[in-house]
Design a protein around this motif. Structure first.
Motif, mmCIF file in Angstrom:
data_model
loop_
_atom_site.group_PDB
_atom_site.id
_atom_site.type_symbol
_atom_site.label_atom_id
_atom_site.label_comp_id
_atom_site.label_asym_id
_atom_site.label_seq_id
_atom_site.Cartn_x
_atom_site.Cartn_y
_atom_site.Cartn_z
ATOM 1 N N VAL A 91 0.811 -1.226 0.000
ATOM 2 C CA VAL A 91 0.000 0.000 0.000
ATOM 3 C C VAL A 91 0.837 1.265 0.000
ATOM 4 O O VAL A 91 0.311 2.361 -0.177
ATOM 5 C CB VAL A 91 -0.955 0.027 1.220
ATOM 6 C CG1 VAL A 91 -1.852 -1.193 1.214
ATOM 7 C CG2 VAL A 91 -0.163 0.097 2.528
ATOM 8 N N GLY A 92 2.161 1.145 0.180
ATOM 9 C CA GLY A 92 3.016 2.316 0.207
ATOM 10 C C GLY A 92 3.450 2.679 1.616
ATOM 11 O O GLY A 92 3.091 2.011 2.588
ATOM 12 N N TYR A 93 4.200 3.764 1.704
ATOM 13 C CA TYR A 93 4.754 4.203 2.981
ATOM 14 C C TYR A 93 4.345 5.648 3.256
ATOM 15 O O TYR A 93 4.064 6.418 2.330
ATOM 16 C CB TYR A 93 6.287 4.089 2.963
ATOM 17 C CG TYR A 93 6.770 2.663 2.850
ATOM 18 C CD1 TYR A 93 7.046 1.910 3.978
ATOM 19 C CD2 TYR A 93 6.921 2.067 1.602
ATOM 20 C CE1 TYR A 93 7.466 0.599 3.879
ATOM 21 C CE2 TYR A 93 7.336 0.751 1.492
ATOM 22 C CZ TYR A 93 7.608 0.023 2.633
ATOM 23 O OH TYR A 93 8.018 -1.290 2.537
ATOM 24 N N PHE A 94 4.274 5.992 4.529
ATOM 25 C CA PHE A 94 3.926 7.354 4.894
ATOM 26 C C PHE A 94 4.871 7.843 5.985
ATOM 27 O O PHE A 94 5.454 7.057 6.735
ATOM 28 C CB PHE A 94 2.475 7.465 5.359
ATOM 29 C CG PHE A 94 2.193 6.748 6.645
ATOM 30 C CD1 PHE A 94 2.382 7.373 7.877
ATOM 31 C CD2 PHE A 94 1.713 5.447 6.646
ATOM 32 C CE1 PHE A 94 2.125 6.716 9.066
ATOM 33 C CE2 PHE A 94 1.449 4.773 7.835
ATOM 34 C CZ PHE A 94 1.662 5.420 9.048
ATOM 35 N N LEU A 103 3.646 13.020 4.220
ATOM 36 C CA LEU A 103 4.278 12.498 3.018
ATOM 37 C C LEU A 103 3.801 11.071 2.774
ATOM 38 O O LEU A 103 3.733 10.256 3.703
ATOM 39 C CB LEU A 103 5.798 12.511 3.172
ATOM 40 C CG LEU A 103 6.483 13.872 3.013
ATOM 41 C CD1 LEU A 103 7.902 13.817 3.559
ATOM 42 C CD2 LEU A 103 6.489 14.296 1.549
ATOM 43 N N TYR A 104 3.464 10.773 1.496
ATOM 44 C CA TYR A 104 2.977 9.439 1.150
ATOM 45 C C TYR A 104 3.702 8.968 -0.104
ATOM 46 O O TYR A 104 3.807 9.697 -1.100
ATOM 47 C CB TYR A 104 1.469 9.466 0.917
ATOM 48 C CG TYR A 104 0.892 8.121 0.549
ATOM 49 C CD1 TYR A 104 0.941 7.061 1.453
ATOM 50 C CD2 TYR A 104 0.323 7.899 -0.696
ATOM 51 C CE1 TYR A 104 0.426 5.820 1.124
ATOM 52 C CE2 TYR A 104 -0.193 6.659 -1.037
ATOM 53 C CZ TYR A 104 -0.136 5.625 -0.124
ATOM 54 O OH TYR A 104 -0.634 4.383 -0.450
ATOM 55 N N ASP A 132 -7.394 -0.990 4.452
ATOM 56 C CA ASP A 132 -7.926 -0.208 3.335
ATOM 57 C C ASP A 132 -7.745 1.299 3.488
ATOM 58 O O ASP A 132 -8.058 2.051 2.568
ATOM 59 C CB ASP A 132 -9.409 -0.496 3.151
ATOM 60 C CG ASP A 132 -10.258 -0.017 4.325
ATOM 61 O OD1 ASP A 132 -9.688 0.238 5.414
ATOM 62 O OD2 ASP A 132 -11.477 0.115 4.149
ATOM 63 N N SER A 133 -7.249 1.754 4.644
ATOM 64 C CA SER A 133 -7.196 3.189 4.889
ATOM 65 C C SER A 133 -5.941 3.582 5.642
ATOM 66 O O SER A 133 -5.352 2.775 6.369
ATOM 67 C CB SER A 133 -8.417 3.650 5.707
ATOM 68 O OG SER A 133 -9.627 3.424 5.027
ATOM 69 N N ASP A 146 -8.396 6.816 1.550
ATOM 70 C CA ASP A 146 -8.746 5.553 0.926
ATOM 71 C C ASP A 146 -7.555 5.075 0.108
ATOM 72 O O ASP A 146 -7.154 5.724 -0.866
ATOM 73 C CB ASP A 146 -9.973 5.733 0.032
ATOM 74 C CG ASP A 146 -10.516 4.408 -0.481
ATOM 75 O OD1 ASP A 146 -9.729 3.641 -1.058
ATOM 76 O OD2 ASP A 146 -11.715 4.144 -0.320
ATOM 77 N N LEU A 147 -6.970 3.948 0.472
ATOM 78 C CA LEU A 147 -5.748 3.476 -0.176
ATOM 79 C C LEU A 147 -5.980 3.015 -1.601
ATOM 80 O O LEU A 147 -5.048 2.984 -2.404
ATOM 81 C CB LEU A 147 -5.133 2.343 0.637
ATOM 82 C CG LEU A 147 -4.661 2.711 2.046
ATOM 83 C CD1 LEU A 147 -4.172 1.475 2.772
ATOM 84 C CD2 LEU A 147 -3.570 3.762 1.994
ATOM 85 N N GLU A 148 -7.226 2.678 -1.963
ATOM 86 C CA GLU A 148 -7.509 2.201 -3.316
ATOM 87 C C GLU A 148 -7.757 3.355 -4.275
ATOM 88 O O GLU A 148 -7.241 3.368 -5.401
ATOM 89 C CB GLU A 148 -8.715 1.265 -3.300
ATOM 90 C CG GLU A 148 -9.043 0.680 -4.668
ATOM 91 C CD GLU A 148 -10.177 -0.323 -4.619
ATOM 92 O OE1 GLU A 148 -10.634 -0.732 -5.699
ATOM 93 O OE2 GLU A 148 -10.583 -0.699 -3.504
ATOM 94 N N THR A 149 -8.515 4.361 -3.844
ATOM 95 C CA THR A 149 -8.890 5.454 -4.735
ATOM 96 C C THR A 149 -8.029 6.701 -4.562
ATOM 97 O O THR A 149 -7.970 7.544 -5.453
ATOM 98 C CB THR A 149 -10.349 5.853 -4.504
ATOM 99 O OG1 THR A 149 -10.490 6.410 -3.185
ATOM 100 C CG2 THR A 149 -11.261 4.643 -4.628
ATOM 101 N N GLY A 150 -7.379 6.814 -3.389
ATOM 102 C CA GLY A 150 -6.609 8.018 -3.118
ATOM 103 C C GLY A 150 -7.450 9.158 -2.578
ATOM 104 O O GLY A 150 -6.923 10.222 -2.233
#
Length: 405
Positions: A91-94, A103-104, A132-133, A146-150
């Motif tokens: 899902v990435g890093y923040f 920062l994402y 998911d979030s 929302d991690l899927e839609t941004g």
């Protein structure tokens, strides 16, 4: 199996037997470390304040350094102050920043989200990553990404200091004057006011969970347990003589003792779910020192020139000449009921078998000039901690187990 400790003088690692200290000489970009995070590959990340890059990565067998650019590029902020961090490869890093925003990183580059993007102003207080979030709290509100839609949604929750996900996937927010429960599967939520509701204290500082339920820590309101239907606050005037709890110890019968300076001590007896309050009117002390428990399970406290212990029926006095004019701050026991007493005249040791007394001061070790805490270990040694680090007594001499900073 390792304990990692972030401090303003670098990072300490404890393996159960010895300490290793890491600082800028070992690859950190700053000695002021503000957050720690372990990724799914076992790498340990450290967020820093005042360093050039803000992020530091350690993998076993290597040293601290910058993350590999092909894995995670540098943060696009000069001298970032990282308050919280997390994420994974899926899902990435923040990285939450103290002043600049959030920062994402989603696989190509860092995205800096600030007030100009429609987010709340101010620094990031806390963050939580769910399946998911990404939940991020600012002084003004909480934002759900929302991690899927941004897309993101703003929740009108001010000064949320802690965000917690339960084992069942529910989300709790704790902060100024409130705690709130939210079920992301149904959309249901409920607020609990910390002023008139079940949680005392004006600020929820932390949330934890075990098999018995949830625990809410608060400023001035002690600890409240919630089992899903009932709220039970232990450390308030309803049971005790004060809300500000200084120490907790357990006696030999399973009773739990709480000290609350100014009003004495309280004992909670688990076997019959009862509370007892002890102060000067009961033969104890209104301003007890940090308590100790001897080999018989008896609780000891001290004040000026004397020690008191509870023998199960009442308080007994122990006032040897070696404690005359001494202000007593804390007590601990080693093997053989050797008692260690922290006083304004030094750290005192009394062996009841021989009757010998010893006093240790700054002349024995510099840490003893101004120390904050001490521990009598089960092997007969003693550890003392202060502003400058740790000191260790092996039974014959004081040594430096680790130099900090």
């Amino acid at each position: 199996g390792l304990l990692w400790v972030a401090t303003d003088a670098g990072i300490g690692r404890y393996d159960g037997g010895s300490w290793t200290t890491y600082d800028m000489a070992d690859g950190l970009d700053s000695n002021s470390i503000t957050s720690l995070f372990q990724d799914e590959l076992g790498g340990l990340w450290a967020g820093s304040r005042g360093g050039e890059r803000g992020l530091n990565l350690f993998r076993e067998g290597s040293r601290w350094g910058a993350p590999p650019p092909n894995f995670l590029p540098p943060l696009p902020v000069e001298y970032p102050n990282v308050t919280v961090m997390g994420g994974n490869e899926d899902v990435g890093y923040f990285a939450g920043l103290e002043d600049e925003g959030l920062l994402y990183f989603e696989g190509e580059s860092w995205l800096l989200l600030t007030e100009a993007d429609g987010l709340p102003a101010g620094g990031v207080l806390d963050a939580l990553l769910t399946w998911d979030s990404l939940w991020v709290s600012y002084e003004e509100a909480v934002v759900q990404f929302d991690l899927e839609t941004g897309d993101w949604e703003t929740w009108p929750l001010e000064y949320v200091h802690t965000i917690f996900e339960t084992a069942g996937g529910e989300i709790w927010f704790g902060g100024a004057w409130r705690a709130m429960w939210y079920d992301p599967y149904t959309g249901d939520y409920e607020e609990y006011d910390t002023d008139t509701g079940p949680i005392p204290g004006w600020l929820v500082t932390d949330i934890a969970e075990d098999e018995r339920g949830l625990y809410f820590a608060s400023y001035g309101g002690g600890v409240t347990q919630y089992d899903g239907s009932r709220w039970d606050t232990w450390l308030t005037d309803a049971e005790l003589g004060g809300n500000w709890i200084e120490a907790i110890v357990q006696d030999g019968t399973g009773g739990v003792w709480f000290t609350h300076p100014g009003t004495g001590l309280s004992r909670y007896q688990t076997q019959n779910d009862s509370w007892d309050l002890y102060g000067e009117i009961n033969g104890a002390l209104n301003w007890p020192s940090y308590p100790g428990v001897d080999g018989k399970g008896q609780v000891w406290i001290g004040d000026e020139s004397e020690l008191l212990y509870f023998d199960g029926q009442g308080w007994q006095t122990f006032a040897p000449p070696e404690l005359v004019d001494a202000s007593i701050y804390g007590i601990d026991f080693g093997p053989g009921d050797v008692i260690w007493i922290a006083t304004d005249l030094g750290l005192k040791r009394h062996d009841p078998a021989s009757g010998d007394w010893m006093t240790f001061t700054g002349a024995d070790h510099p840490i003893l000039d101004e120390y904050w805490t001490f521990l009598a270990a089960s092997d007969g040694t003693v550890w003392v901690g202060g502003e400058e680090g740790l000191a260790h007594y092996d039974g014959s001499a004081w040594t430096d187990p680790v130099a900090l900073g």
